[in-house]
Design an enzyme around this catalytic site. Structure first.
Site, PDB file in Angstrom:
ATOM      1  CG  ASP A   1      -4.369  -1.528   0.261  1.00 28.53           C
ATOM      2  OD1 ASP A   1      -3.531  -2.249   0.834  1.00 28.53           O
ATOM      3  OD2 ASP A   1      -4.400  -0.288   0.391  1.00 28.53           O
TER       4      ASP A   1
ATOM      5  CB  SER B   1      -0.961  -0.037   1.189  1.00 30.27           C
ATOM      6  OG  SER B   1      -2.005   0.881   1.019  1.00 30.27           O
TER       7      SER B   1
END
Length: 734
Positions: free
Chosen positions: A207, A63
């Protein structure tokens, strides 16, 4: 005895030789966890690592850890990354901001009318997959990693790198170690609901924090002996802290992670846990404080870091320069079902075998994104020895129908809710059909069918109906009715039905040139004349028209920069002639405006416009009529500070307006405006239009940019009349 002494000598020599050989340096692996804006703490940690002289040999991130880690791996140092993030507009990033200049006139109109757009299929309203497609982020990452754009294996980067994403269809971890670096960084950081999933190598990715927010084992597998890990994950929060959707989504994601995180922390040689508990994944405005938190946490283990540093000099890690331009040799668009290669290149505005800046490339990608015809857009470069091939990956938007909503209030049309249905490819590939219905105090509608052929001639049809009721200080008859009745105002019911067929094209790539045929029906009656002749206009008018427009304002309502220019001519050649006064005549109008920011938050906007009728006899209902604020133009009825709605009227005018706008807090504006005008019949046949302005007005206002459009309040007055008015305008004007 001699043999024993010889053996001892040999052992001593072997020991001395072994001591002279240098001990291999242990390889340092850096693990950066995800955490949205809290990941800014990674930058602070990197600063301390560099100060301690630690050379990082491998990086793995998830991320935001993937974004910062990818930039560090591509050659930037911590200070440079700090500068990048401090200069990034995260509001624009989250909103996938597309500059207004990248949109066609039709696309601007749609963006500046509707507060919400939803997919609509089989009479069911859908929900967008995310707030943003991530194109702003992708363009930014592509430009920042231009120096390594030809590197396809992440192990060949200045620092070998991997990042983690989640396959949304299988729920499994995806380790990204090759391909497009900016695409990998984007996929790893596509936080659900904020950013749309990224299609990569046939997989739909989101993500990586959903499955592995701290890839320690993956970095050890790269060859790291020592792991330095930075953990910016939240612990579980109580109900008082779960105040928004993003916090709840993070809590759900963290539930499975935290138990595994205990073991991962224990297996980390130097574990750094910045105190970012007071921030959320979208606390981008607190970036400086979060970076400091990372530095403070790293300094608590500084001696441990120093043990792995270079005792002679700090590790030098700095990207000297990045490419600002690239030579595009060929452009590959792939196979498209509904759009031609010419359509794509026309929007991209980049020709093969030319050198383009990354700003030009970003503009071209924004042009494609603004069409909303593609649900996914990505690109990469391949070196062909003579330049770069630009490889576009375009995913056509399966949604062809959209439901849009808006709301507005002003003093002329009063309150209205706007409901819209837009359908693409109704009859042709490049067409758009749009139907607006305004429900409120006054029933209104707009219908628009448009065939967008880019730089070639485009075609369209419009139909519009507007109506309003107002006590007006004009009778559209040179004041004859007012004088006859001995009153100062009339209660007017005005209805206007307009239909157009038109053609238009972009001239010199920036000017909109068009023209067509128009039909108007005008119906005006007055309750004040109920006992005599309440209906004093009910005619159909037919005309030809032409126009030229240019608009580079960055914002329609609160511009900080840009120009606007418009000119149009209309010739009315036939009427059903209810008043028995019609003879063919023409109307010409022109408008120019300029905006510039001359102090950090202060903008000056200057504009001037004029209009006049051409002909021996004209129709008063087409006169230029002024007063009020905040409404859309109808029948040449225009706003003017200092006078109430529909107060002044004549067949010619010239006006100048100046506005000072101060944005004292983000999206909060205070402004002061003044307008001056000369108005009269046949004004330009004499030198009166050059004389000192006879009509003036001033306004002091407050404006707030909201999701439904600007919310404004203005107090206006005129020194000629001594009257003051307070006006409200809420929402996009339609």
């Amino acid at each position: 005895m001699k043999k024993i002494l010889l053996l001892l000598c040999l052992l001593s020599l072997a020991s001395a030789t072994a001591q002279e050989q240098p001990v291999p340096r242990k390889k340092i692996g850096l693990v950066l966890s995800g955490g949205g804006a809290k990941g800014f703490a990674h930058i602070g940690v990197l600063k301390v690592l560099e100060e301690a002289g630690v050379k990082v040999d491998y990086i793995g991130g998830t991320s935001m850890g993937a974004v910062i880690g990818g930039l560090y791996a591509s050659g930037y140092n911590a200070t440079q990354i700090d500068s990048i993030f401090r200069s990034t507009n995260f509001d624009e990033l989250l909103q996938d901001y597309i500059p207004r200049r990248s949109k066609t006139y039709y696309e601007r109109r749609n963006d500046e009318m509707y507060a919400l757009t939803l997919p609509f299929d089989k009479f069911k309203i859908g929900i967008p997959t995310a707030l943003s497609k991530g194109m702003y982020n992708y363009n930014l990452l592509s430009r920042l990693t231009a120096n390594v754009r030809h590197v396809k294996k992440f192990s060949d980067l200045p620092i070998p790198f991997i990042c983690i994403a989640t396959d949304i269809e299988t729920g499994k971890q995806v380790i990204m170690k090759d391909g497009s670096l900016p695409q990998a960084m984007l996929a790893s950081s596509s936080f659900p609901s904020l950013f749309a999933p990224v299609e990569r190598n046939g997989r739909l990715l989101i993500d990586g924090g959903v499955v592995n927010n701290y890839p320690i084992q993956e970095v050890r597998n790269m060859g790291a002996d020592i792991i330095i890990g930075v953990d910016v994950q939240d612990g579980l929060k109580d109900r008082n802290a779960l105040r928004d959707a993003t916090r709840i989504l993070v809590q759900i994601s963290n539930m499975g992670m935290l138990e595994r995180m205990k073991e991962k922390a224990e297996n980390t040689d130097i574990y750094i846990k910045p105190d970012v508990s007071n921030y959320s994944v979208i606390s981008f405005d607190d970036g400086a404080a979060i970076i400091r938190a990372g530095e403070e946490a790293a300094f608590t283990v500084y001696e441990k870091l120093k043990a792995y540093g270079d005792s002679v000099s700090a590790h030098k890690h700095r990207l000297k320069s990045t490419d600002n331009s690239v030579k595009i040799n060929r452009i590959q668009t792939g196979k498209l079902k509904n759009y031609t290669r010419a359509y794509v290149l026309g929007k991209l505005k980049i020709k093969p075998e030319t050198e383009v800046t990354y700003e030009q490339l970003r503009t071209g990608i924004n042009n494609l994104n603004a069409t909303q015809n593609f649900s996914g857009i990505s690109y990469e470069f391949e070196d062909n020895g003579q330049g770069d091939d630009l490889i576009l990956q375009l995913i056509e938007n399966p949604n062809r129908t959209f439901f849009k909503i808006g709301a507005h209030y002003d003093g002329l049309f009063k309150s209205a809710v706007l409901l819209n249905v837009t359908h693409k490819k109704t009859l042709l590939k490049n067409d758009v059909f749009s139907a607006d219905f305004m429900l409120g105090d006054q029933l209104r509608y707009n219908l628009d069918y448009y065939i967008d052929n880019g730089f070639y001639w485009s075609y369209g049809f419009k139909s519009r109906f507007n109506s309003f009721n107002r006590n007006a200080k004009t009778d559209f008859n040179d004041g004859k009715i007012l004088d006859l009745l001995g009153v100062s105002s009339l209660n007017l019911d005005v209805e206007n039905w307009l239909n157009q067929i038109y053609v238009q094209t972009l001239f010199l790539e920036r000017l909109l040139l068009g023209g067509g045929l128009e039909h108007q029906n005008i119906r005006i009656k007055s309750e004040t004349l109920e006992d005599t002749a309440p209906l004093f206009e009910q005619s159909n008018y037919y005309s030809v028209f032409g126009y030229l427009k240019f608009d580079s304002f960055d914002n329609r309502y609160f511009p900080k920069s840009g120009w606007m220019f418009g000119a149009d001519v209309q010739h009315l050649f036939y009427s059903t002639n209810y008043t028995q006064e019609f003879e063919p005549f023409s109307i010409a109008k022109g408008h120019v405006a300029f905006a510039t920011k001359f102090f950090p938050r202060t903008t000056l906007k200057l504009e001037s416009d004029a209009g006049f009728a051409i002909g021996e006899r004209t129709i008063d209902f087409f006169n230029f009529t002024f007063g009020g604020y905040g409404f859309t133009d109808i029948l040449n009825i225009k706003p003017f500070y200092g006078y109430n709605f529909v107060s002044l009227s004549a067949d010619s005018y010239i006006r100048a307006t100046g506005t000072f706008d101060y944005e004292f807090y983000r999206k909060h504006h205070i402004n002061f405006a003044a307008n001056f005008m000369n108005l009269g019949n046949r004004l330009f046949q004499t030198s009166d239009w050059l004389s000192r302005p006879q009509i003036s007005g001033y306004a002091l206002g407050y404006g707030l940019e909201t999701i439904i459009g600007p919310a404004e309040i203005k107090y206006s007055w005129s020194p000629e009349t001594g009257n003051g008015f307070t006006w409200f305008s809420i929402g996009f004007i339609f």
